[in-house]
Design an enzyme around this catalytic site. Structure first.
Site, PDB file in Angstrom:
ATOM      1  N   LYS A  44       0.843  -1.206   0.000  1.00 13.10           N
ATOM      2  CA  LYS A  44       0.000   0.000   0.000  1.00 13.10           C
ATOM      3  C   LYS A  44       0.878   1.257   0.000  1.00 13.10           C
ATOM      4  CE  LYS A  44      -0.292  -0.723   4.963  1.00 13.10           C
ATOM      5  NZ  LYS A  44      -1.067  -1.325   6.034  1.00 13.10           N
ATOM      6  N   ARG A 138     -10.563  -1.047  14.282  1.00  8.07           N
ATOM      7  CA  ARG A 138     -10.302  -0.175  13.145  1.00  8.07           C
ATOM      8  C   ARG A 138     -11.164  -0.675  12.001  1.00  8.07           C
ATOM      9  NH1 ARG A 138      -4.130   0.433  11.149  1.00  8.07           N
ATOM     10  NH2 ARG A 138      -4.783  -1.478  10.092  1.00  8.07           N
ATOM     11  N   TYR A 254      13.412  31.140   5.551  1.00 15.09           N
ATOM     12  CA  TYR A 254      12.179  31.774   6.006  1.00 15.09           C
ATOM     13  C   TYR A 254      12.229  32.122   7.486  1.00 15.09           C
ATOM     14  CZ  TYR A 254       9.656  30.729   1.686  1.00 15.09           C
ATOM     15  OH  TYR A 254       9.228  30.696   0.392  1.00 15.09           O
ATOM     16  N   MET A 304       9.869  24.363   0.888  1.00 18.72           N
ATOM     17  CA  MET A 304       9.142  23.360   0.108  1.00 18.72           C
ATOM     18  C   MET A 304      10.081  22.577  -0.812  1.00 18.72           C
ATOM     19  SD  MET A 304       5.935  23.868  -2.499  1.00 18.72           S
ATOM     20  CE  MET A 304       4.959  24.775  -1.319  1.00 18.72           C
TER      21      MET A 304
HETATM   22  C1  LIG Z   1      -0.082  -2.160   6.726  1.00 20.14           C
HETATM   23  C2  LIG Z   1      -0.563  -3.499   7.106  1.00 20.14           C
HETATM   24  C3  LIG Z   1       0.327  -4.569   7.235  1.00 20.14           C
HETATM   25  C4  LIG Z   1       1.840  -4.388   7.217  1.00 20.14           C
HETATM   26  O1  LIG Z   1       2.253  -3.895   8.472  1.00 20.14           O
HETATM   27  P1  LIG Z   1       3.767  -3.549   8.853  1.00 20.14           P
HETATM   28  O2  LIG Z   1       3.657  -3.033  10.244  1.00 20.14           O
HETATM   29  O3  LIG Z   1       4.240  -2.506   7.907  1.00 20.14           O
HETATM   30  O4  LIG Z   1       4.563  -4.811   8.761  1.00 20.14           O
HETATM   31  C5  LIG Z   1      -0.196  -5.830   7.456  1.00 20.14           C
HETATM   32  N1  LIG Z   1      -1.548  -6.004   7.570  1.00 20.14           N
HETATM   33  C6  LIG Z   1      -2.425  -4.998   7.482  1.00 20.14           C
HETATM   34  C7  LIG Z   1      -3.874  -5.260   7.630  1.00 20.14           C
HETATM   35  C8  LIG Z   1      -1.982  -3.709   7.257  1.00 20.14           C
HETATM   36  O5  LIG Z   1      -2.847  -2.689   7.211  1.00 20.14           O
END
Ligand SMILES: *Cc1c(COP(=O)(O)O)cnc(C)c1O
Length: 354
Positions: A44, A138, A254, A304
């Site tokens: 991701k 979550r 800045y 930036m």
């Molecule tokens: C992001 C994520 C992972 C990976 O987690 P890390 O802490 O980066 O190893 C695994 N499972 C889910 C559901 C996640 O959201």
């Protein structure tokens, strides 16, 4: 007259170097630590900021066969490189457009609730994954809802849950493990998956059939005992755009936050907060860029697109010379107060090769 395509741009003045061999080595290390379980990869956020186009093929070649993203838009990009059926979308399906896209593409949703299960089944669904919430509160279905007919009707490939505290010693880990073990017999599934990268270090009891490391693949160290096993993957370098000599009492940047205590030579460097070098990383007195062995402290606020460094340690450097941005993730996290995850995922688009 038709417009002709502009020529390709000249090489950039900043660069991210992704060591795909180190990435593959980290995946193999985590695969070995996962014992008999298969090892997937969280890809991701554009592979935690390092770029899908570079990272996903390297993970695929190393042997990875399960890829996790958050968004459908991310899945579409990952699908250029791997079998769509090997991609799981953690946010699941909340609209019929997402269900239609999943069915047309073959990319697999992680169903997170009875509502998502109904939506998926109504439109013909098919094979999916199921996230069970064992305490992180979550995403995921509450164990109490596992008996819901829509959930029971799912064709579940992988039953997942996610650990809240795997990167620390916490009784929560054992509680979540027990809750996951309790939940699994109550829902038909082919494989089970609990551990993220840190969870792999909790021992084989946490690995089940598939582990899902992310941060550790990309050179992050989620738990101290993994420090010696994980190789750094990302390197960032930026070029000097201008060198100038300033007099005692002049200020830099800045809000004129740095005042030169004596005459000094400084360099303006092509890197800023838009590239992910956030102001938290430029804390006066702490942060520096490097050239060979020379430490070049950062002066004043990060802009930036630019930062200014003190060239005293190497006054012969000139425009176009490359400086190295320290990217030892555990250390940079301590110094900046940002998490290792934030340091990676805020890497800016200008740095990524596509
Ligand atoms: C992001 C994520 C992972 C990976 O987690 P890390 O802490 O980066 O190893 C695994 N499972 C889910 C559901 C996640 O959201």
């Amino acid at each position: 007259m038709p417009l002709s395509a502009p020529p390709p741009p000249p090489p950039a003045t900043l660069r991210l170097i992704v060591d795909t061999r180190a990435l593959a080595a980290n995946w193999r290390t985590l695969d070995r630590l996962s014992g008999d379980a298969a090892t997937g990869a969280a890809v991701k956020a554009d592979c935690y900021g390092l770029g899908v186009a570079q990272c996903v093929p390297a993970l695929r070649e190393a042997g990875c066969g399960a890829f996790f993203v958050a968004h459908w838009s991310e899945a579409a990009i990952v699908a250029r490189h791997v079998d769509p059926a090997s991609i799981a979308v953690l946010h699941g399906v909340i609209t019929s457009a997402e269900v239609d896209y999943a069915m047309a593409s073959g990319i697999v949703p992680v169903v997170n609730s009875p509502e998502q299960a109904r939506l998926w089944n109504e439109r013909g669904g098919g094979r999916c994954h199921l996230m069970i919430d064992t305490g992180i509160n979550r995403l995921g279905i509450a164990p109490a809802d596992l008996g819901d007919p829509a959930v029971q009707a799912l064709d579940i490939e992988i039953a997942l849950s996610h650990l809240a505290c795997a990167d620390e010693e916490s009784p929560m880990n054992a509680r979540q493990l027990a809750a996951f073990r309790d939940a699994l017999p109550r829902i038909a599934h082919r494989r089970a998956s609990l551990a993220n990268g840190a969870g792999i270090a909790l021992g084989e009891g946490y690995a089940f059939d598939l582990t899902r490391p992310g941060l550790a693949l990309y050179g992050g160290v989620p738990r101290d005992e993994m420090a010696e096993m994980i190789d750094p993957v990302a390197k960032i370098e930026a070029a000097i755009l201008q060198v100038r000599d300033i007099a005692k009492g002049e200020t830099v940047g800045y809000n004129a936050q740095y005042t030169a205590p004596h005459a000094m030579r400084v360099a303006t460097v092509s890197l800023g907060y838009a590239d992910g070098f956030l102001r938290a990383r430029g804390r006066p007195g702490h942060a520096a860029l490097h050239h060979a062995d020379a430490r070049l402290p950062i002066l004043g606020k990060v802009s930036m697109d630019m930062i200014v460094v003190d060239l005293s340690a190497m006054p012969g450097l000139k425009e176009g010379d490359w400086l190295e941005v320290p990217f030892d993730l555990p250390r940079a996290a301590l110094e900046s107060g940002l998490s290792q995850y934030e340091l990676l995922t805020t890497i800016g688009a200008r740095l990524r090769q596509t």
